[in-house]
Design a protein around this motif. Structure first.
Motif, PDB file in Angstrom:
ATOM      1  N   GLU A  57      -9.759   3.630  23.215  1.00 48.91           N
ATOM      2  CA  GLU A  57      -9.988   3.376  21.790  1.00 48.91           C
ATOM      3  C   GLU A  57     -11.432   3.007  21.460  1.00 48.91           C
ATOM      4  OE1 GLU A  57      -8.754  -0.666  23.487  1.00 48.91           O
ATOM      5  OE2 GLU A  57      -8.542   1.471  23.942  1.00 48.91           O
ATOM      6  N   GLY A  58     -12.298   2.962  22.449  1.00 45.68           N
ATOM      7  CA  GLY A  58     -13.684   2.589  22.182  1.00 45.68           C
ATOM      8  C   GLY A  58     -14.391   2.241  23.474  1.00 45.68           C
ATOM      9  N   ASP A  59     -15.519   1.544  23.370  1.00 48.05           N
ATOM     10  CA  ASP A  59     -16.214   1.156  24.586  1.00 48.05           C
ATOM     11  C   ASP A  59     -16.516  -0.341  24.603  1.00 48.05           C
ATOM     12  OD1 ASP A  59     -18.915   0.569  23.494  1.00 48.05           O
ATOM     13  OD2 ASP A  59     -19.016   2.726  23.138  1.00 48.05           O
ATOM     14  N   GLY A  60     -16.744  -0.840  25.816  1.00 43.40           N
ATOM     15  CA  GLY A  60     -17.000  -2.259  25.998  1.00 43.40           C
ATOM     16  C   GLY A  60     -18.291  -2.726  25.374  1.00 43.40           C
ATOM     17  N   PHE A  61     -19.247  -1.813  25.178  1.00 41.91           N
ATOM     18  CA  PHE A  61     -20.511  -2.184  24.558  1.00 41.91           C
ATOM     19  C   PHE A  61     -20.278  -2.722  23.146  1.00 41.91           C
ATOM     20  CE2 PHE A  61     -22.124   1.436  27.348  1.00 41.91           C
ATOM     21  CZ  PHE A  61     -22.486   0.581  28.378  1.00 41.91           C
ATOM     22  N   GLN A  62     -19.357  -2.086  22.428  1.00 43.72           N
ATOM     23  CA  GLN A  62     -19.048  -2.528  21.066  1.00 43.72           C
ATOM     24  C   GLN A  62     -18.430  -3.919  21.087  1.00 43.72           C
ATOM     25  OE1 GLN A  62     -16.496   0.802  20.056  1.00 43.72           O
ATOM     26  NE2 GLN A  62     -18.103   1.794  18.859  1.00 43.72           N
ATOM     27  N   PHE A  63     -17.519  -4.132  22.025  1.00 48.27           N
ATOM     28  CA  PHE A  63     -16.890  -5.449  22.119  1.00 48.27           C
ATOM     29  C   PHE A  63     -17.919  -6.513  22.511  1.00 48.27           C
ATOM     30  CE2 PHE A  63     -14.513  -8.675  24.637  1.00 48.27           C
ATOM     31  CZ  PHE A  63     -13.788  -9.221  23.575  1.00 48.27           C
TER      32      PHE A  63
END
Length: 231
Positions: A57-63
């Motif tokens: 659902e996305g990447d860890g960079f965003q989190f």
């Protein structure tokens, strides 16, 4: 017991990481996707976040960016993305360390301890509320606060320790080796070769402006706190 958030969608690997963290004296909390990670982060206080990069659902960079906007909690990326660009992106996202898969569990645990030690060993100078003013910066060493033109800056523990080390040694060229050994435990080899360059670049971008540069890069040697002078 310090809580560590383990954000990893591979359930077997997540379980293995949690086992080793428990054996190391920590209290792991598992999250298998970014939604669970965000929910856990909002509900609990963590000593460190162990974070994968690739999620459906996305990447860890965003989190990591989400976390860094709200907290100084150390972020440790553990991922299969081993390209230099990915590692640099991780540090730019606010990571305190970055390790690629496959990895040695013993080295991982040592590096986690090193990150936590950097976070806990906050500078001791200025215990009487001493504040350091330079240019348009105000640095409160005891309160762990940095303000630029009156606006608080969000620095990671590593960035703050770099700033502390530099401005406490004005006009002295601090070599890369000195900074690595004192801040990243390089004598034990628990440091990524890109860490200093990226963290210093990020620190400079946060505190400098058109009027003041504060930190001078001495090519081939290291870095120097020049204060209100121009580089």
């Amino acid at each position: 017991m310090q809580k560590i958030l383990v954000v990893e969608d591979d359930q077997v690997l997540n379980a293995g990481l949690c086992y080793n963290l428990r054996e190391g004296g920590y209290e792991p909390v598992s999250a298998y996707n970014l939604e669970q990670a965000q929910s856990a982060f909002s509900a609990m206080e963590f000593a460190l976040i162990l974070l994968d990069v690739n999620f459906p659902e996305g990447d860890g960079f965003q989190f990591a960016g989400y976390v860094r906007e709200r907290s100084r909690t150390p972020i440790f990326f553990l991922t299969a993305c081993d390209m230099d660009a990915d590692i640099m992106k991780g540090f730019d996202a606010g990571a305190d360390d970055y390790m690629t898969k496959p990895f040695n569990v013993k080295i991982l645990m040592q590096r986690i301890r090193a990150v936590l030690r950097r976070y806990q060993e906050q500078p001791r100078e200025g215990q009487n509320g001493e504040r350091y003013f330079c240019g348009n910066l105000m640095i409160d060493f005891e309160g762990y606060v940095v303000k630029k033109k009156g606006t608080p800056l969000t620095l990671t523990p590593t960035e703050f320790k770099l700033l502390f080390k530099l401005c406490r040694n004005p006009r002295i060229v601090l070599t890369r080796r000195v900074l690595l050994e004192e801040i990243w435990d390089a004598k034990e080899n628990f440091v990524d070769e890109h860490a200093l360059t990226v963290q210093m670049s990020r620190l400079k971008s946060k505190i400098s402006d058109d009027e003041y540069s504060y930190i001078k890069t001495v090519y081939g040697m290291g870095y120097q706190w020049i204060g209100e002078k121009h580089e």
